[in-house]
Write a protein that holds these residues in place. Structure first.
Motif, PDB file in Angstrom:
ATOM      1  N   TYR A  24     -16.509 -19.871  58.209  1.00  0.00           N
ATOM      2  CA  TYR A  24     -15.657 -18.718  57.926  1.00  0.00           C
ATOM      3  C   TYR A  24     -15.823 -17.652  58.969  1.00  0.00           C
ATOM      4  O   TYR A  24     -16.885 -17.510  59.574  1.00  0.00           O
ATOM      5  CB  TYR A  24     -16.015 -18.086  56.566  1.00  0.00           C
ATOM      6  N   PHE A  25     -14.766 -16.904  59.151  1.00  0.00           N
ATOM      7  CA  PHE A  25     -14.896 -15.669  59.896  1.00  0.00           C
ATOM      8  C   PHE A  25     -15.304 -14.600  58.894  1.00  0.00           C
ATOM      9  O   PHE A  25     -14.612 -14.360  57.916  1.00  0.00           O
ATOM     10  CB  PHE A  25     -13.566 -15.295  60.563  1.00  0.00           C
ATOM     11  N   HIS A  26     -16.493 -14.002  59.119  1.00  0.00           N
ATOM     12  CA  HIS A  26     -17.026 -13.027  58.168  1.00  0.00           C
ATOM     13  C   HIS A  26     -16.844 -11.604  58.658  1.00  0.00           C
ATOM     14  O   HIS A  26     -16.872 -11.328  59.847  1.00  0.00           O
ATOM     15  CB  HIS A  26     -18.528 -13.247  57.949  1.00  0.00           C
ATOM     16  N   LEU A  27     -16.669 -10.726  57.709  1.00  0.00           N
ATOM     17  CA  LEU A  27     -16.635  -9.300  57.998  1.00  0.00           C
ATOM     18  C   LEU A  27     -17.537  -8.642  56.959  1.00  0.00           C
ATOM     19  O   LEU A  27     -17.225  -8.681  55.771  1.00  0.00           O
ATOM     20  CB  LEU A  27     -15.199  -8.781  57.891  1.00  0.00           C
ATOM     21  N   TYR A  28     -18.648  -8.094  57.385  1.00  0.00           N
ATOM     22  CA  TYR A  28     -19.616  -7.511  56.465  1.00  0.00           C
ATOM     23  C   TYR A  28     -19.956  -8.480  55.337  1.00  0.00           C
ATOM     24  O   TYR A  28     -19.906  -8.130  54.159  1.00  0.00           O
ATOM     25  CB  TYR A  28     -19.103  -6.196  55.892  1.00  0.00           C
ATOM     26  N   PHE A  29     -20.254  -9.740  55.681  1.00  0.00           N
ATOM     27  CA  PHE A  29     -20.676 -10.773  54.750  1.00  0.00           C
ATOM     28  C   PHE A  29     -19.573 -11.264  53.812  1.00  0.00           C
ATOM     29  O   PHE A  29     -19.810 -12.098  52.955  1.00  0.00           O
ATOM     30  CB  PHE A  29     -21.887 -10.311  53.908  1.00  0.00           C
ATOM     31  N   ILE A  30     -18.369 -10.735  53.977  1.00  0.00           N
ATOM     32  CA  ILE A  30     -17.274 -11.213  53.135  1.00  0.00           C
ATOM     33  C   ILE A  30     -16.471 -12.233  53.944  1.00  0.00           C
ATOM     34  O   ILE A  30     -16.032 -11.925  55.044  1.00  0.00           O
ATOM     35  CB  ILE A  30     -16.352 -10.049  52.716  1.00  0.00           C
ATOM     36  N   PRO A  31     -16.293 -13.451  53.414  1.00  0.00           N
ATOM     37  CA  PRO A  31     -15.476 -14.420  54.159  1.00  0.00           C
ATOM     38  C   PRO A  31     -14.040 -13.933  54.239  1.00  0.00           C
ATOM     39  O   PRO A  31     -13.425 -13.626  53.229  1.00  0.00           O
ATOM     40  CB  PRO A  31     -15.581 -15.697  53.325  1.00  0.00           C
ATOM     41  N   VAL A  32     -13.528 -13.823  55.433  1.00  0.00           N
ATOM     42  CA  VAL A  32     -12.176 -13.290  55.601  1.00  0.00           C
ATOM     43  C   VAL A  32     -11.181 -14.418  55.850  1.00  0.00           C
ATOM     44  O   VAL A  32     -10.178 -14.544  55.165  1.00  0.00           O
ATOM     45  CB  VAL A  32     -12.127 -12.276  56.763  1.00  0.00           C
ATOM     46  N   ILE A  33     -11.484 -15.240  56.852  1.00  0.00           N
ATOM     47  CA  ILE A  33     -10.557 -16.317  57.194  1.00  0.00           C
ATOM     48  C   ILE A  33     -11.341 -17.626  57.319  1.00  0.00           C
ATOM     49  O   ILE A  33     -12.338 -17.680  58.038  1.00  0.00           O
ATOM     50  CB  ILE A  33      -9.848 -16.024  58.527  1.00  0.00           C
ATOM     51  N   PRO A  34     -10.934 -18.678  56.622  1.00  0.00           N
ATOM     52  CA  PRO A  34     -11.601 -19.963  56.793  1.00  0.00           C
ATOM     53  C   PRO A  34     -11.314 -20.513  58.182  1.00  0.00           C
ATOM     54  O   PRO A  34     -10.170 -20.561  58.598  1.00  0.00           O
ATOM     55  CB  PRO A  34     -10.970 -20.863  55.722  1.00  0.00           C
ATOM     56  N   LEU A  35     -12.355 -20.867  58.903  1.00  0.00           N
ATOM     57  CA  LEU A  35     -12.163 -21.476  60.210  1.00  0.00           C
ATOM     58  C   LEU A  35     -12.215 -22.996  60.027  1.00  0.00           C
ATOM     59  O   LEU A  35     -12.012 -23.494  58.946  1.00  0.00           O
ATOM     60  CB  LEU A  35     -13.230 -20.978  61.183  1.00  0.00           C
ATOM     61  N   LYS A  36     -12.566 -23.730  61.071  1.00  0.00           N
ATOM     62  CA  LYS A  36     -12.502 -25.190  60.980  1.00  0.00           C
ATOM     63  C   LYS A  36     -13.587 -25.762  60.063  1.00  0.00           C
ATOM     64  O   LYS A  36     -14.629 -25.146  59.848  1.00  0.00           O
ATOM     65  CB  LYS A  36     -12.631 -25.787  62.372  1.00  0.00           C
ATOM     66  N   LYS A  37     -13.281 -26.916  59.570  1.00  0.00           N
ATOM     67  CA  LYS A  37     -14.249 -27.643  58.750  1.00  0.00           C
ATOM     68  C   LYS A  37     -15.115 -28.501  59.668  1.00  0.00           C
ATOM     69  O   LYS A  37     -14.650 -29.035  60.658  1.00  0.00           O
ATOM     70  CB  LYS A  37     -13.535 -28.544  57.759  1.00  0.00           C
ATOM     71  N   LYS A  38     -16.391 -28.630  59.295  1.00  0.00           N
ATOM     72  CA  LYS A  38     -17.299 -29.428  60.096  1.00  0.00           C
ATOM     73  C   LYS A  38     -17.956 -30.452  59.182  1.00  0.00           C
ATOM     74  O   LYS A  38     -18.328 -30.146  58.050  1.00  0.00           O
ATOM     75  CB  LYS A  38     -18.350 -28.501  60.713  1.00  0.00           C
ATOM     76  N   THR A  39     -18.080 -31.665  59.656  1.00  0.00           N
ATOM     77  CA  THR A  39     -18.711 -32.707  58.858  1.00  0.00           C
ATOM     78  C   THR A  39     -19.890 -33.291  59.630  1.00  0.00           C
ATOM     79  O   THR A  39     -19.787 -33.531  60.829  1.00  0.00           O
ATOM     80  CB  THR A  39     -17.708 -33.841  58.551  1.00  0.00           C
ATOM     81  N   THR A  40     -20.991 -33.477  58.941  1.00  0.00           N
ATOM     82  CA  THR A  40     -22.120 -34.165  59.561  1.00  0.00           C
ATOM     83  C   THR A  40     -22.534 -35.339  58.671  1.00  0.00           C
ATOM     84  O   THR A  40     -22.359 -35.301  57.459  1.00  0.00           O
ATOM     85  CB  THR A  40     -23.331 -33.242  59.740  1.00  0.00           C
TER      86      THR A  40
END
Ligand code: ZN
Length: 189
Positions: A24-40
């Motif tokens: 996520y793109f965070h702003l003051y610990f609040i998730p603002v915009i989901p970025l890419k998903k990552k799988t391991t």
């Protein structure tokens, strides 16, 4: 768990643990915009951790089967920051609009007791108080004092500062002063 996959590193048939990560793109610990998903995917035998781009065909096939069965949806809270920001701007916009509407109404219909914050010359703020209103004119008392900062104007609003500086404006004149921002704001009790 993905079962029975050939691992290229330890050359064994092993079980593998998968992990989906949503960044996520965070702003003051609040998730603002989901970025890419990552799988391991981690090999249970040798512990090697496969990243997305290293997946073998076998890993990909089994992983896709899992994804088909349990589709990953981006939860609504992932957008909570975006929602909060949007709501805030809606609220601020509504507030500012409302403020102008109310003041516009005050300036069109002046009433006894209205206090105008004035800025006739730069760096010099004072107030006037409406004493009487008739069809064409507004009768006022100008504040005896002035301040050099807008924020200080609240310190000179007491009634004792209005003594003998009487004056008359036409209703038209105060509307002009408001348009020119010589009258900055209006308060009504
Ligand atoms: Zn391995």
């Amino acid at each position: 768990m993905l079962t029975n996959i050939h691992c290229d590193y330890c050359e064994e048939e092993s079980d593998m643990e998968y992990n989906f990560l949503q960044k996520y793109f965070h702003l003051y610990f609040i998730p603002v915009i989901p970025l890419k998903k990552k799988t391991t995917v981690g090999c249970e035998n040798c512990g090697y951790l496969y990243e997305d781009k290293e997946f073998t065909k076998a890993i990909d096939t089994k992983l896709n089967r899992v994804k088909d069965r349990y589709p990953i949806r981006t939860p609504i809270w992932a957008f909570s920051g975006l929602i909060i920001i949007t709501l805030f701007f809606c609220w601020a916009f509504w507030q500012s609009g409302r403020h102008d509407v109310v003041e516009g109404d005050y300036i069109n219909n002046p009433k006894k007791g209205d206090v105008y914050f004035l800025n006739f010359t730069s760096g010099n703020y004072t107030t006037l108080r409406i004493d009487k209103v008739d069809k064409t004119n507004v009768y006022y008392t100008l504040n005896d004092t002035s301040v050099y900062k807008y924020t200080k104007v609240f310190s000179i609003t007491n009634d004792k500062y209005y003594t003998n500086k009487k004056g008359i404006y036409t209703r038209q004149k105060i509307q002009d002063l408001y348009k020119k921002d010589s009258i900055i704001s209006i308060t009504r009790k």
